[in-house]
Design a protein around this motif. Structure first.
Motif, PDB file in Angstrom:
ATOM      1  N   THR A 205    -159.240 -38.204-117.307  1.00  0.00           N
ATOM      2  CA  THR A 205    -159.414 -37.864-115.903  1.00  0.00           C
ATOM      3  C   THR A 205    -158.481 -38.720-115.067  1.00  0.00           C
ATOM      4  O   THR A 205    -158.488 -39.945-115.173  1.00  0.00           O
ATOM      5  N   MET A 206    -157.671 -38.086-114.243  1.00  0.00           N
ATOM      6  CA  MET A 206    -156.655 -38.770-113.462  1.00  0.00           C
ATOM      7  C   MET A 206    -156.892 -38.537-111.971  1.00  0.00           C
ATOM      8  O   MET A 206    -157.598 -37.602-111.579  1.00  0.00           O
ATOM      9  N   THR A 207    -156.301 -39.400-111.179  1.00  0.00           N
ATOM     10  CA  THR A 207    -156.185 -39.138-109.746  1.00  0.00           C
ATOM     11  C   THR A 207    -154.742 -38.742-109.487  1.00  0.00           C
ATOM     12  O   THR A 207    -153.815 -39.529-109.735  1.00  0.00           O
ATOM     13  N   ILE A 208    -154.554 -37.514-109.040  1.00  0.00           N
ATOM     14  CA  ILE A 208    -153.211 -36.946-108.913  1.00  0.00           C
ATOM     15  C   ILE A 208    -152.921 -36.649-107.453  1.00  0.00           C
ATOM     16  O   ILE A 208    -153.686 -35.947-106.780  1.00  0.00           O
ATOM     17  N   GLY A 209    -151.820 -37.196-106.968  1.00  0.00           N
ATOM     18  CA  GLY A 209    -151.388 -36.925-105.607  1.00  0.00           C
ATOM     19  C   GLY A 209    -150.405 -35.772-105.568  1.00  0.00           C
ATOM     20  O   GLY A 209    -149.528 -35.667-106.428  1.00  0.00           O
ATOM     21  N   MET A 227    -157.470 -28.448-114.011  1.00  0.00           N
ATOM     22  CA  MET A 227    -157.375 -29.311-115.191  1.00  0.00           C
ATOM     23  C   MET A 227    -158.431 -30.408-115.198  1.00  0.00           C
ATOM     24  O   MET A 227    -158.509 -31.195-116.137  1.00  0.00           O
ATOM     25  N   GLY A 228    -159.227 -30.482-114.123  1.00  0.00           N
ATOM     26  CA  GLY A 228    -160.342 -31.403-114.082  1.00  0.00           C
ATOM     27  C   GLY A 228    -160.089 -32.740-113.433  1.00  0.00           C
ATOM     28  O   GLY A 228    -160.865 -33.688-113.625  1.00  0.00           O
ATOM     29  N   HIS A 229    -159.034 -32.846-112.641  1.00  0.00           N
ATOM     30  CA  HIS A 229    -158.669 -34.127-112.052  1.00  0.00           C
ATOM     31  C   HIS A 229    -159.018 -34.199-110.572  1.00  0.00           C
ATOM     32  O   HIS A 229    -159.190 -33.175-109.895  1.00  0.00           O
ATOM     33  N   LYS A 230    -159.109 -35.434-110.066  1.00  0.00           N
ATOM     34  CA  LYS A 230    -159.242 -35.640-108.632  1.00  0.00           C
ATOM     35  C   LYS A 230    -157.879 -35.431-108.003  1.00  0.00           C
ATOM     36  O   LYS A 230    -156.896 -36.039-108.431  1.00  0.00           O
ATOM     37  N   VAL A 231    -157.815 -34.588-106.999  1.00  0.00           N
ATOM     38  CA  VAL A 231    -156.541 -34.237-106.374  1.00  0.00           C
ATOM     39  C   VAL A 231    -156.528 -34.735-104.931  1.00  0.00           C
ATOM     40  O   VAL A 231    -157.453 -34.453-104.164  1.00  0.00           O
ATOM     41  N   VAL A 232    -155.475 -35.462-104.596  1.00  0.00           N
ATOM     42  CA  VAL A 232    -155.309 -35.984-103.242  1.00  0.00           C
ATOM     43  C   VAL A 232    -154.029 -35.402-102.658  1.00  0.00           C
ATOM     44  O   VAL A 232    -152.941 -35.574-103.236  1.00  0.00           O
ATOM     45  N   VAL A 233    -154.140 -34.708-101.554  1.00  0.00           N
ATOM     46  CA  VAL A 233    -152.952 -34.174-100.890  1.00  0.00           C
ATOM     47  C   VAL A 233    -152.403 -35.225 -99.937  1.00  0.00           C
ATOM     48  O   VAL A 233    -153.140 -35.887 -99.209  1.00  0.00           O
ATOM     49  N   ILE A 234    -151.085 -35.387 -99.963  1.00  0.00           N
ATOM     50  CA  ILE A 234    -150.388 -36.341 -99.107  1.00  0.00           C
ATOM     51  C   ILE A 234    -149.475 -35.540 -98.196  1.00  0.00           C
ATOM     52  O   ILE A 234    -148.584 -34.821 -98.662  1.00  0.00           O
ATOM     53  N   SER A 235    -149.699 -35.632 -96.885  1.00  0.00           N
ATOM     54  CA  SER A 235    -148.954 -34.816 -95.944  1.00  0.00           C
ATOM     55  C   SER A 235    -148.556 -35.645 -94.726  1.00  0.00           C
ATOM     56  O   SER A 235    -149.085 -36.738 -94.503  1.00  0.00           O
ATOM     57  N   GLY A 236    -147.621 -35.113 -93.955  1.00  0.00           N
ATOM     58  CA  GLY A 236    -147.088 -35.853 -92.821  1.00  0.00           C
ATOM     59  C   GLY A 236    -148.052 -36.040 -91.679  1.00  0.00           C
ATOM     60  O   GLY A 236    -148.015 -37.044 -90.970  1.00  0.00           O
ATOM     61  N   THR A 237    -148.933 -35.067 -91.476  1.00  0.00           N
ATOM     62  CA  THR A 237    -149.899 -35.131 -90.381  1.00  0.00           C
ATOM     63  C   THR A 237    -151.262 -34.671 -90.889  1.00  0.00           C
ATOM     64  O   THR A 237    -151.396 -34.153 -92.004  1.00  0.00           O
ATOM     65  N   LEU A 238    -152.263 -34.819 -90.029  1.00  0.00           N
ATOM     66  CA  LEU A 238    -153.631 -34.447 -90.378  1.00  0.00           C
ATOM     67  C   LEU A 238    -153.869 -32.942 -90.310  1.00  0.00           C
ATOM     68  O   LEU A 238    -154.911 -32.450 -90.749  1.00  0.00           O
ATOM     69  N   SER A 239    -152.890 -32.186 -89.804  1.00  0.00           N
ATOM     70  CA  SER A 239    -153.105 -30.775 -89.494  1.00  0.00           C
ATOM     71  C   SER A 239    -153.431 -29.919 -90.722  1.00  0.00           C
ATOM     72  O   SER A 239    -154.046 -28.862 -90.598  1.00  0.00           O
ATOM     73  N   LYS A 240    -153.026 -30.362 -91.907  1.00  0.00           N
ATOM     74  CA  LYS A 240    -153.244 -29.553 -93.108  1.00  0.00           C
ATOM     75  C   LYS A 240    -154.449 -30.010 -93.933  1.00  0.00           C
ATOM     76  O   LYS A 240    -154.629 -29.544 -95.068  1.00  0.00           O
TER      77      LYS A 240
END
Length: 380
Positions: A205-209, A227-240
């Motif tokens: 189990t991974m944390t994937i950005g 695939m069962g991983h923790k997913v973190v989205v990294i974006s320029g602003t909070l809008s997404k």
């Protein structure tokens, strides 16, 4: 549309149709011109060649880069398209992989040497003998594409194509073709680095950005979550943020917010960076755990600037990845079918190609993958 005139583009007029070719309709463009319906030549079927009628072709952001010579070396006329899907209509006597009536797809690779270590290992995209032959805007250097060897490859904005069976991907009979088209580009571009850097290892189990939430990023979120991983989205602003959570992300990091970045330092095993601008790398590296890796997927015209102190002291890595080989591509298609993972698509006809290229120019904020309806375009 604004073409980049850096002196690298060349004119490669399509010659008369030879006896070993047939004429086909296509949608392409010449230098400083608009998209137009045109006639191109395709090779006739022989040996291990497969012909399929094009039903849909994805319209990728990189199509714009190549068509407008933003990536140097454009050959005109150019028929873009490397997300081809259709139905087999004819096969050569040596074909064993598909049959007439099968649904099939072709991605970014339409030929390679078939003999080097990379090709033998199923990674034709990294062919060591001259590289892969791209599905369009490439010279036919490996000799496995029929017809006139002097003409450039011409892509999927066309009525049909003929290629060696090695580069033909079988699709499930009930897979919807318009949704399948972007899998062979956006899908594999995200799937292959996930596979390579361990996201498919049993029990892990991974944390994937996922940096950037456009057409590539949204597929990355869906795949990594499946695939069962923790997913973190990294974006320029909070809008997404809400969009990211809707696609399957567990958390959200704002690149422009120092507090958000600090709160997520040393938390991620892997970051897939779809952002083309070179600047974010320095902000992304602190987010990695020890031994973490950033995989650069977005193409930048400027060199990436990396502070060695950011990678040395915690054994961090910056790597790259380019689509995927044929073995991985078939795995990607099968995985997406099993888990019902598809891009968010909008079907268009040929009259809207320039409009879509304009959307790419402004930034594809909605993460939509556009797909060209070939049958409808023929009627215009």
């Amino acid at each position: 549309m604004e073409f980049k005139n850096d002196g690298s583009w060349i004119e490669c007029p399509i010659p008369e149709c030879r006896d070993d070719e047939y004429e086909e309709v296509a949608w392409g463009l010449n230098w400083q011109d608009k998209f137009r319906k045109m006639t191109i030549n395709r090779p006739k079927v022989f040996g291990a060649m497969v012909k399929f009628d094009m039903k849909f072709c994805g319209v990728c952001h990189s199509d714009k880069h190549l068509a407008l010579n933003e990536v140097p070396g454009a050959m005109y006329p150019m028929v873009p398209g490397h997300e081809l899907v259709g139905v087999v209509t004819e096969i050569g006597p040596d074909v064993t992989k598909v049959a007439v009536g099968d649904k099939v797809a072709v991605g970014c690779t339409c030929d390679s040497c078939m003999d080097c270590d990379r090709c033998n290992g199923g990674e034709e995209n990294y062919c060591l003998n001259g590289g892969q032959t791209h599905t369009y805007n490439a010279n036919k250097i490996h000799g496995h594409i029929g017809g006139n060897p002097e003409t450039q490859t011409l892509g999927g904005y066309s009525g049909s194509t003929v290629l060696h069976e090695r580069y033909i991907m079988p699709l499930p009979a009930d897979m919807e073709l318009h949704k399948a088209a972007p899998l062979v580009c956006a899908g594999i571009t995200m799937y292959d680095p996930l596979r390579h850097w361990g996201a498919l290892e049993p029990g892990r189990t991974m944390t994937i950005g996922i940096a950037g939430l456009g057409g590539l990023g949204t597929m990355g979120v869906k795949l990594a979550a499946a695939m069962g991983h923790k997913v973190v989205v990294i974006s320029g602003t909070l809008s997404k943020k809400q969009m990211a959570l809707d696609k399957g992300a567990s958390d959200f990091v704002v690149l422009s917010d120092p507090k958000s970045l600090y709160a997520n330092c040393n938390t991620m095993d892997l970051i897939l960076n779809t952002i083309s601008a070179p600047g974010p790398i320095s902000k992304l590296l602190p987010l990695l755990k020890t031994d973490g890796t950033i995989v650069q997927l977005g193409l930048s015209a400027e060199p990436l600037e990396i502070d060695p102190f950011q990678i040395i002291f915690q054994r961090k890595s910056v790597a790259g990845s380019m689509v995927g080989g044929l073995k991985s591509l078939q795995e990607c298609i099968d995985f997406c079918y099993k888990h019902d993972i598809y891009p968010d698509v909008e079907v268009i006809d040929s009259s809207r190609l320039e409009e879509v290229y304009g959307v790419f120019e402004k930034g594809n904020s909605g993460g939509i993958r556009y797909v060209l309806d070939i049958e409808k375009s023929k009627t215009l």
